[in-house]
Scaffold this active site. Structure first.
Site, PDB file in Angstrom:
ATOM      1  N   HIS A 168       0.819  -1.227   0.000  1.00  0.00           N
ATOM      2  CA  HIS A 168       0.000   0.000   0.000  1.00  0.00           C
ATOM      3  C   HIS A 168       0.848   1.271   0.000  1.00  0.00           C
ATOM      4  CE1 HIS A 168      -3.974  -1.829   0.461  1.00  0.00           C
ATOM      5  NE2 HIS A 168      -3.330  -2.758   1.151  1.00  0.00           N
ATOM      6  N   GLY A 169       1.861   1.318   0.900  1.00  0.00           N
ATOM      7  CA  GLY A 169       2.678   2.530   1.001  1.00  0.00           C
ATOM      8  C   GLY A 169       3.480   2.767  -0.268  1.00  0.00           C
ATOM      9  N   SER A 222      -3.414  -8.355   1.264  1.00  0.00           N
ATOM     10  CA  SER A 222      -3.818  -9.246   2.367  1.00  0.00           C
ATOM     11  C   SER A 222      -5.200  -8.883   2.915  1.00  0.00           C
ATOM     12  CB  SER A 222      -2.781  -9.208   3.483  1.00  0.00           C
ATOM     13  OG  SER A 222      -1.595  -9.817   3.044  1.00  0.00           O
ATOM     14  N   CYS A 223      -5.579  -7.600   2.788  1.00  0.00           N
ATOM     15  CA  CYS A 223      -6.908  -7.163   3.240  1.00  0.00           C
ATOM     16  C   CYS A 223      -7.998  -7.982   2.535  1.00  0.00           C
ATOM     17  CB  CYS A 223      -7.139  -5.682   2.937  1.00  0.00           C
ATOM     18  SG  CYS A 223      -5.739  -4.611   3.280  1.00  0.00           S
ATOM     19  N   GLY A 231       7.260  -2.426   5.436  1.00  0.00           N
ATOM     20  CA  GLY A 231       6.190  -3.111   6.156  1.00  0.00           C
ATOM     21  C   GLY A 231       6.640  -4.002   7.308  1.00  0.00           C
ATOM     22  N   ILE A 280      -7.196 -10.147  12.557  1.00  0.00           N
ATOM     23  CA  ILE A 280      -6.713 -11.079  11.528  1.00  0.00           C
ATOM     24  C   ILE A 280      -7.033 -12.518  11.957  1.00  0.00           C
ATOM     25  CG2 ILE A 280      -4.640 -11.961  10.369  1.00  0.00           C
ATOM     26  CD1 ILE A 280      -3.612  -9.031  10.429  1.00  0.00           C
ATOM     27  N   ASP A 334      -5.612 -17.402  22.790  1.00  0.00           N
ATOM     28  CA  ASP A 334      -4.877 -16.142  22.989  1.00  0.00           C
ATOM     29  C   ASP A 334      -4.498 -15.998  24.455  1.00  0.00           C
ATOM     30  OD1 ASP A 334      -3.971 -13.365  23.020  1.00  0.00           O
ATOM     31  OD2 ASP A 334      -5.014 -13.150  21.114  1.00  0.00           O
ATOM     32  N   GLY A 387       0.713 -11.237  16.099  1.00  0.00           N
ATOM     33  CA  GLY A 387       1.587 -10.062  16.132  1.00  0.00           C
ATOM     34  C   GLY A 387       2.539 -10.012  14.950  1.00  0.00           C
ATOM     35  N   ALA A 391      -1.347  -0.270  12.298  1.00  0.00           N
ATOM     36  CA  ALA A 391      -0.931  -0.991  11.089  1.00  0.00           C
ATOM     37  C   ALA A 391      -2.125  -1.213  10.178  1.00  0.00           C
ATOM     38  CB  ALA A 391      -0.289  -2.315  11.490  1.00  0.00           C
ATOM     39  N   ARG A 440      -1.460   4.645   3.159  1.00  0.00           N
ATOM     40  CA  ARG A 440      -1.812   5.465   1.986  1.00  0.00           C
ATOM     41  C   ARG A 440      -1.855   6.955   2.329  1.00  0.00           C
ATOM     42  NH1 ARG A 440      -2.733   2.901  -2.682  1.00  0.00           N
ATOM     43  NH2 ARG A 440      -2.721   0.651  -2.425  1.00  0.00           N
TER      44      ARG A 440
HETATM   45  P1  FAD Z   1       3.423  -4.275   3.714  1.00  0.00           P
HETATM   46  O1  FAD Z   1       2.050  -4.562   3.228  1.00  0.00           O
HETATM   47  O2  FAD Z   1       3.880  -4.930   4.940  1.00  0.00           O
HETATM   48  O3  FAD Z   1       4.404  -4.677   2.521  1.00  0.00           O
HETATM   49  C1  FAD Z   1       5.773  -4.439   2.557  1.00  0.00           C
HETATM   50  C2  FAD Z   1       6.355  -4.910   1.237  1.00  0.00           C
HETATM   51  O4  FAD Z   1       7.746  -4.612   1.233  1.00  0.00           O
HETATM   52  C3  FAD Z   1       6.249  -6.424   1.060  1.00  0.00           C
HETATM   53  O5  FAD Z   1       5.707  -6.691  -0.204  1.00  0.00           O
HETATM   54  C4  FAD Z   1       7.677  -6.919   1.214  1.00  0.00           C
HETATM   55  O6  FAD Z   1       7.951  -8.061   0.408  1.00  0.00           O
HETATM   56  C5  FAD Z   1       8.475  -5.714   0.737  1.00  0.00           C
HETATM   57  N1  FAD Z   1       9.822  -5.619   1.308  1.00  0.00           N
HETATM   58  C6  FAD Z   1      10.168  -5.712   2.620  1.00  0.00           C
HETATM   59  N2  FAD Z   1      11.497  -5.514   2.788  1.00  0.00           N
HETATM   60  C7  FAD Z   1      11.985  -5.305   1.548  1.00  0.00           C
HETATM   61  C8  FAD Z   1      13.297  -5.038   1.053  1.00  0.00           C
HETATM   62  N3  FAD Z   1      14.341  -4.940   1.864  1.00  0.00           N
HETATM   63  N4  FAD Z   1      13.464  -4.864  -0.285  1.00  0.00           N
HETATM   64  C9  FAD Z   1      12.404  -4.949  -1.139  1.00  0.00           C
HETATM   65  N5  FAD Z   1      11.135  -5.193  -0.719  1.00  0.00           N
HETATM   66  C10 FAD Z   1      10.940  -5.371   0.601  1.00  0.00           C
HETATM   67  N6  FAD Z   1      -5.562  -2.898   6.523  1.00  0.00           N
HETATM   68  C11 FAD Z   1      -6.675  -2.185   6.275  1.00  0.00           C
HETATM   69  O7  FAD Z   1      -6.623  -0.947   6.246  1.00  0.00           O
HETATM   70  N7  FAD Z   1      -7.864  -2.807   6.057  1.00  0.00           N
HETATM   71  C12 FAD Z   1      -8.001  -4.161   6.058  1.00  0.00           C
HETATM   72  O8  FAD Z   1      -9.100  -4.708   5.828  1.00  0.00           O
HETATM   73  C13 FAD Z   1      -6.851  -4.939   6.340  1.00  0.00           C
HETATM   74  N8  FAD Z   1      -6.942  -6.280   6.367  1.00  0.00           N
HETATM   75  C14 FAD Z   1      -5.809  -7.015   6.565  1.00  0.00           C
HETATM   76  C15 FAD Z   1      -5.917  -8.405   6.557  1.00  0.00           C
HETATM   77  C16 FAD Z   1      -4.787  -9.184   6.743  1.00  0.00           C
HETATM   78  C17 FAD Z   1      -4.920 -10.685   6.745  1.00  0.00           C
HETATM   79  C18 FAD Z   1      -3.513  -8.558   6.935  1.00  0.00           C
HETATM   80  C19 FAD Z   1      -2.271  -9.387   7.116  1.00  0.00           C
HETATM   81  C20 FAD Z   1      -3.402  -7.168   6.956  1.00  0.00           C
HETATM   82  C21 FAD Z   1      -4.544  -6.388   6.764  1.00  0.00           C
HETATM   83  N9  FAD Z   1      -4.485  -4.988   6.775  1.00  0.00           N
HETATM   84  C22 FAD Z   1      -5.620  -4.254   6.552  1.00  0.00           C
HETATM   85  C23 FAD Z   1      -3.215  -4.277   7.036  1.00  0.00           C
HETATM   86  C24 FAD Z   1      -2.543  -3.858   5.724  1.00  0.00           C
HETATM   87  O9  FAD Z   1      -2.362  -4.984   4.909  1.00  0.00           O
HETATM   88  C25 FAD Z   1      -1.186  -3.209   6.033  1.00  0.00           C
HETATM   89  O10 FAD Z   1      -1.382  -2.147   6.936  1.00  0.00           O
HETATM   90  C26 FAD Z   1      -0.536  -2.671   4.766  1.00  0.00           C
HETATM   91  O11 FAD Z   1      -0.310  -3.711   3.855  1.00  0.00           O
HETATM   92  C27 FAD Z   1       0.798  -1.974   5.078  1.00  0.00           C
HETATM   93  O12 FAD Z   1       1.409  -1.590   3.893  1.00  0.00           O
HETATM   94  P2  FAD Z   1       2.985  -1.318   3.831  1.00  0.00           P
HETATM   95  O13 FAD Z   1       3.237  -0.616   2.543  1.00  0.00           O
HETATM   96  O14 FAD Z   1       3.430  -0.664   5.072  1.00  0.00           O
HETATM   97  O15 FAD Z   1       3.723  -2.724   3.839  1.00  0.00           O
END
Ligand code: FAD
Length: 455
Positions: free
Chosen positions: A13-14, A44-45, A115, A163, A182, A246, A300, A306
């Site tokens: 997302h970010g 994953s959402c 992430g 989750i 838990d 976690g 998180a 976003r």
């Molecule tokens: P992440 O999604 O954690 O992704 C990080 C990415 O960086 C990954 O693809 C990883 O492979 C990559 N990466 C890491 N290190 C490196 C590196 N060194 N070099 C290159 N690539 C790298 N949020 C909501 O708002 N609504 C929801 O309904 C919701 N449902 C969810 C359901 C589940 C089952 C889960 C697990 C999460 C859910 N979330 C939800 C939370 C949401 O998915 C996260 O908050 C969001 O994905 C965070 O985005 P991010 O960009 O921080 O990183």
């Protein structure tokens, strides 16, 4: 001056929001995302909907495909892990995870959105087969085949957060024998105030979910595959274990280069700047400012990532941004069997953890006027968390078998704008008996918290 080179680490997302905003808002810019994983931007959402066969196809459950970004002028390299930052030369080392080859890539600006990853419990037997985590494409694929396997009947879900509850809903819905474990005393106990848990807990029992709360897992036992989960409250049979207990930031590779908080979160200021010049961090790997708490906390959520990305890109080329990030409220929603809820901001658990003075109030009603028969007049529940002195609304949640989750967004707006109970009690919401009462649900919940005459 040549094109400004922006490198983004992580395609979730970010990273996605940063890339599209950069390409949209600026010309003469080169945007490159490096993503360590093989499948770009699995969402994953949407995993629960995929597991329930409610999506077009597994590979559609993503934020974007590489071609979508390329069409907008950006570049993305999958299976490319960024392994080091050389701030003095303004380069990163990128390792191709398939070939092991390394290259250096130069940046003018570097955005980290790496992430978090789910943590495995540090107990004996955690490397047995059929112990799964719940995040990303590969685990989604494995969970789906376990769900469809007749050999998997007894499922243990570890972690009673949202989750874990998504996993419970999926596996119990598919007729599996599910146990939820838990260390906390009650399911969703860190997400919802107790009165709402009082409503949901029997719903879990009604759907044959065994609750094993306040329990500590001591080990997993089995020959190759997991067979039992040993807890301090007894032994539970398991063909499959889903661990949703976690997360840990993906920041090991930054140690010694980028300043980290306790717990491994990337340290950022109110503009998302790290300690390194022109290196920024957003998303689950940082602690955002919580508006109701007035301090950074873990929130998180995709929505948080976003908003942070949009703010960052708007200000990334300013020497010093003229405004700080406003913060987030943190709102989420979930369906659990017949119920739907949305929660926004703080609750009793998180307010206490943030050391914010708080009081809570619980309101129960029917949605529409009393002359509407019960079967089309659903019960609705609202829990509010507020500052007892100022009456500022710190958090709230709505719950019903009817979908009132949009009211959670109304609460988010009230919390984000630091409104009081008095503001919410008086807010001019519509009345139409097909939808609500003469005073709308959130008016009534706030009036109840203020101890005004019961309507
Ligand atoms: P992440 O999604 O954690 O992704 C990080 C990415 O960086 C990954 O693809 C990883 O492979 C990559 N990466 C890491 N290190 C490196 C590196 N060194 N070099 C290159 N690539 C790298 N949020 C909501 O708002 N609504 C929801 O309904 C919701 N449902 C969810 C359901 C589940 C089952 C889960 C697990 C999460 C859910 N979330 C939800 C939370 C949401 O998915 C996260 O908050 C969001 O994905 C965070 O985005 P991010 O960009 O921080 O990183």
């Amino acid at each position: 001056m040549g094109k400004q080179k922006v490198i983004i680490v992580g395609a979730s997302h970010g990273g996605h929001e940063s890339a599209i905003e950069l390409l949209d808002q600026y010309s003469d810019i080169e945007v490159t995302i490096y993503e360590a994983g093989d499948f770009v931007s699995f969402m994953s959402c949407g995993m629960e909907l995929y597991l329930k066969d409610e999506v077009t196809a597994k590979d559609d459950v993503r934020n974007f495909a590489p071609a979508d970004l390329e069409k907008r002028g950006g570049k993305i390299f999958k299976n490319n892990q960024v392994s080091a930052i050389h701030a003095d030369q303004k380069t990163v080392t990128v390792r191709d995870t398939k070939t092991g080859q390394e290259k250096e890539a130069a940046y003018d600006k570097l955005i980290l959105s790496s992430g978090v990853k789910p943590v495995m419990l540090p107990v004996e037997g955690n490397d047995l087969e059929n112990i799964y985590l719940m995040r990303g494409y590969d685990w989604a694929t494995k969970i789906k085949s376990a769900l469809e396997s007749d050999a998997v009947q007894d499922v243990v879900v570890v972690g009673a957060g949202y989750i874990g509850l998504e996993a419970v809903d999926v596996f119990a819905g598919a007729g599996k024998n599910v146990t939820l474990i838990d260390v906390i005393d009650r399911p969703l106990g860190t997400y919802l105030n107790p009165e709402l848990v009082d409503i949901l807990e029997p719903e879990l029992a009604k759907n044959h979910v065994n609750l094993c709360m306040g329990a500590k897992i001591e080990s997993f036992q089995g020959s190759d595959k997991v067979e039992t989960v040993i807890t301090d409250k007894g032994t539970i049979k398991a063909d499959l274990v889903i661990v949703a207990a976690g997360v840990k930031p993906n920041t090991d590779w930054l140690q010694g280069t980028v300043d980290l908080e306790d717990g491994g979160f990337i340290k950022v200021d109110e503009y998302f700047r790290t300690n390194l010049p022109d290196v920024y961090a957003i998303g689950d790997a940082v602690l955002p400012l919580s508006i109701p708490a007035g301090k950074p906390m873990p929130i998180a959520l995709a929505t948080t990532a976003r908003r942070e990305a949009q703010y960052l890109v708007k200000h990334i080329f300013e020497t010093k941004p003229h405004e700080a990030f406003a913060g987030v409220v943190g709102s989420s929603a979930l369906s659990l069997f017949d119920y739907h809820f949305a929660a926004s901001g703080l609750n009793a658990f998180s307010a206490a953890k943030a050391e914010i003075p708080f009081k809570t109030s619980f309101y129960e009603d029917r949605l529409r006027p009393a002359y509407i028969p019960d079967d089309s007049n659903p019960k609705v529940y609202v829990s509010l968390t507020f500052n007892p002195l100022t009456h500022q609304i710190l958090g709230g949640a709505v719950l019903s078998k009817y979908d009132v989750t949009a009211q959670g967004n109304v609460l988010s707006l009230a919390i984000g704008h630091k409104m009081t109970l008095e503001d919410l009690a008086q807010a001019d919401f519509f009345f139409q008996p097909g939808f609500d009462r003469q005073w709308s649900l959130l008016n009534l919940a706030a009036q109840h918290a203020l101890d005004l005459a019961r309507f």
